[in-house]
Write an enzyme that holds these catalytic residues in place. Structure first.
Site, PDB file in Angstrom:
ATOM      1  N   ASP A 158       0.839  -1.203   0.000  1.00  0.00           N
ATOM      2  CA  ASP A 158       0.000   0.000   0.000  1.00  0.00           C
ATOM      3  C   ASP A 158       0.876   1.256   0.000  1.00  0.00           C
ATOM      4  OD1 ASP A 158       0.910  -0.099   2.579  1.00  0.00           O
ATOM      5  OD2 ASP A 158      -1.065  -0.004   3.534  1.00  0.00           O
ATOM      6  N   SER A 159       2.210   1.056   0.047  1.00  0.00           N
ATOM      7  CA  SER A 159       3.116   2.197  -0.153  1.00  0.00           C
ATOM      8  C   SER A 159       2.905   2.801  -1.538  1.00  0.00           C
ATOM      9  CB  SER A 159       4.578   1.759   0.017  1.00  0.00           C
ATOM     10  OG  SER A 159       4.858   0.622  -0.777  1.00  0.00           O
ATOM     11  N   ASP A 218      -0.932  -6.584  -0.557  1.00  0.00           N
ATOM     12  CA  ASP A 218      -1.105  -5.901   0.724  1.00  0.00           C
ATOM     13  C   ASP A 218      -2.592  -5.603   0.959  1.00  0.00           C
ATOM     14  OD1 ASP A 218       0.186  -4.995   2.951  1.00  0.00           O
ATOM     15  OD2 ASP A 218       1.013  -3.179   2.033  1.00  0.00           O
ATOM     16  N   LYS A 220      -0.901  -9.721   2.902  1.00  0.00           N
ATOM     17  CA  LYS A 220      -0.138  -9.223   4.048  1.00  0.00           C
ATOM     18  C   LYS A 220      -1.014  -8.228   4.802  1.00  0.00           C
ATOM     19  CE  LYS A 220       3.269  -5.954   3.698  1.00  0.00           C
ATOM     20  NZ  LYS A 220       2.765  -4.896   4.604  1.00  0.00           N
ATOM     21  N   GLU A 274      -1.146  -5.679   8.625  1.00  0.00           N
ATOM     22  CA  GLU A 274      -0.393  -5.115   9.749  1.00  0.00           C
ATOM     23  C   GLU A 274      -1.090  -5.428  11.079  1.00  0.00           C
ATOM     24  OE1 GLU A 274       0.151  -0.918   9.051  1.00  0.00           O
ATOM     25  OE2 GLU A 274       1.086  -1.255   7.096  1.00  0.00           O
ATOM     26  N   GLU A 284       9.423  -3.998  10.535  1.00  0.00           N
ATOM     27  CA  GLU A 284       9.866  -2.725   9.949  1.00  0.00           C
ATOM     28  C   GLU A 284      10.436  -1.797  11.012  1.00  0.00           C
ATOM     29  OE1 GLU A 284       7.000  -0.981   7.303  1.00  0.00           O
ATOM     30  OE2 GLU A 284       8.158   0.863   7.064  1.00  0.00           O
TER      31      GLU A 284
HETATM   32  O1  KIV Z   1       3.613  -1.179   1.580  1.00  0.00           O
HETATM   33  C1  KIV Z   1       4.821  -1.447   1.690  1.00  0.00           C
HETATM   34  O2  KIV Z   1       5.669  -1.115   0.850  1.00  0.00           O
HETATM   35  C2  KIV Z   1       5.243  -2.205   2.865  1.00  0.00           C
HETATM   36  C3  KIV Z   1       6.708  -2.345   3.079  1.00  0.00           C
HETATM   37  C4  KIV Z   1       7.201  -1.168   3.798  1.00  0.00           C
HETATM   38  C5  KIV Z   1       7.053  -3.627   3.745  1.00  0.00           C
HETATM   39  O3  KIV Z   1       4.425  -2.640   3.634  1.00  0.00           O
END
Ligand code: KIV
Length: 277
Positions: free
Chosen positions: A47-48, A86, A116, A118, A185
């Site tokens: 989600d970055s 994500d 993934k 959090e 992280e």
């Molecule tokens: O979204 C992302 O790029 C991440 C990384 C920082 C692991 O979750």
């Protein structure tokens, strides 16, 4: 020879064998196909993308539809690379049912290899339900960007004995819940090392020092594509932004001088043009 795609079973095997691996991001078909040509074993459609692709200030505004839109072309572009989708903020924090429904959409609509999400101890019951429903889950603890406001900003986590203990408890809870690997992280090296030793599943570190099972970086960061912003844990392995600007300026200069397009870039066929003007 094309590389062999890693499987979920390889994560455990690599950990047992002490074999390291590398994990990067991609958010589009072209970048995914470039990573697929490299030796990197895993792609995260993170989600970055909120910041890197869409120019947002945080990851919070990204939707499930946005994620699916970006995961699909990455899966198409990287057939030999394990692909992680994500889960965005708001797609799994309401209930385990909501998390299962969102993960089902990601897996079914994109064909990526796992999701993934959090969170630590509090998210473990949700992860357990997801895994029981047949969803492969990668955890993510330490600095969790989706809840960085509650953490007081983008800060190193686990810097005191109490917070390091909490991170180890989080990681053990996620492992027990059935996650097959975990991103950690922004933690001190000692915490990365302790987590690697404490867990049977691989610890995938981003800013977690050298003593983890796998290193993770955002591709645009490691290739120096993303402007001037450089977190401490990012090393620039190539200077792609500079190269791109150089190429664009060369195109501009040759356009203005008329050097481009020279005959080899033209369709040089004689055509009789009717007199209409
Ligand atoms: O979204 C992302 O790029 C991440 C990384 C920082 C692991 O979750």
């Amino acid at each position: 020879m094309a590389k062999k795609k890693m499987t979920i079973l390889d994560f455990k095997k690599y950990k047992e064998e002490g074999r390291k691996f590398a994990y990067v991001t991609a958010y589009d078909y072209t970048t995914a196909s470039i990573v697929n040509d490299s030796e990197c074993e895993i792609i995260l459609v993170g989600d970055s993308l909120a910041m890197v692709m869409l120019g947002y200030n945080t990851t919070v505004g990204v939707t499930l539809d946005d994620m699916i839109h970006h995961i699909r072309p990455v899966v198409k572009g990287a057939p030999n690379t394990f692909i992680v989708g994500d889960m965005p903020f708001g797609s799994y924090n309401v209930s385990p049912e909501q998390a299962i429904a969102s993960a089902n959409r990601i897996l079914m609509e994109t064909n990526c290899d796992c999701v993934k999400l959090e969170g630590g101890v509090d998210m473990a019951p949700t992860i357990e339900r997801m895994v029981k429903a047949g969803i492969p889950v990668m955890g993510h603890i330490g600095l969790t960007p989706q809840t960085s406001t509650s953490l007081g900003g983008f800060k190193v986590q686990g810097g005191t004995p109490e917070s390091a203990k909490k991170l180890i408890e989080d990681a053990l809870a996620i492992e027990k819940a059935g996650a097959f690997s975990i991103v950690v992280e922004c933690v001190p090296n000692a915490v990365g090392k302790a987590l690697k030793e404490a867990l049977k599943i691989p610890v995938l570190g981003i800013g977690a020092g050298p003593d983890v099972d796998c290193q993770v970086l955002v591709t645009q960061d490691l290739l120096a594509m993303y402007g001037d912003f450089k977190p401490k844990f990012v090393k620039h392995f190539a200077k792609i932004r500079e190269e791109m600007v150089k190429g664009l300026n060369q195109f501009h200069a040759e356009t203005l001088s008329g050097e481009f397009p020279s005959p080899e870039y033209c369709f040089n066929k004689e055509v009789e043009i009717p007199k209409l003007y």
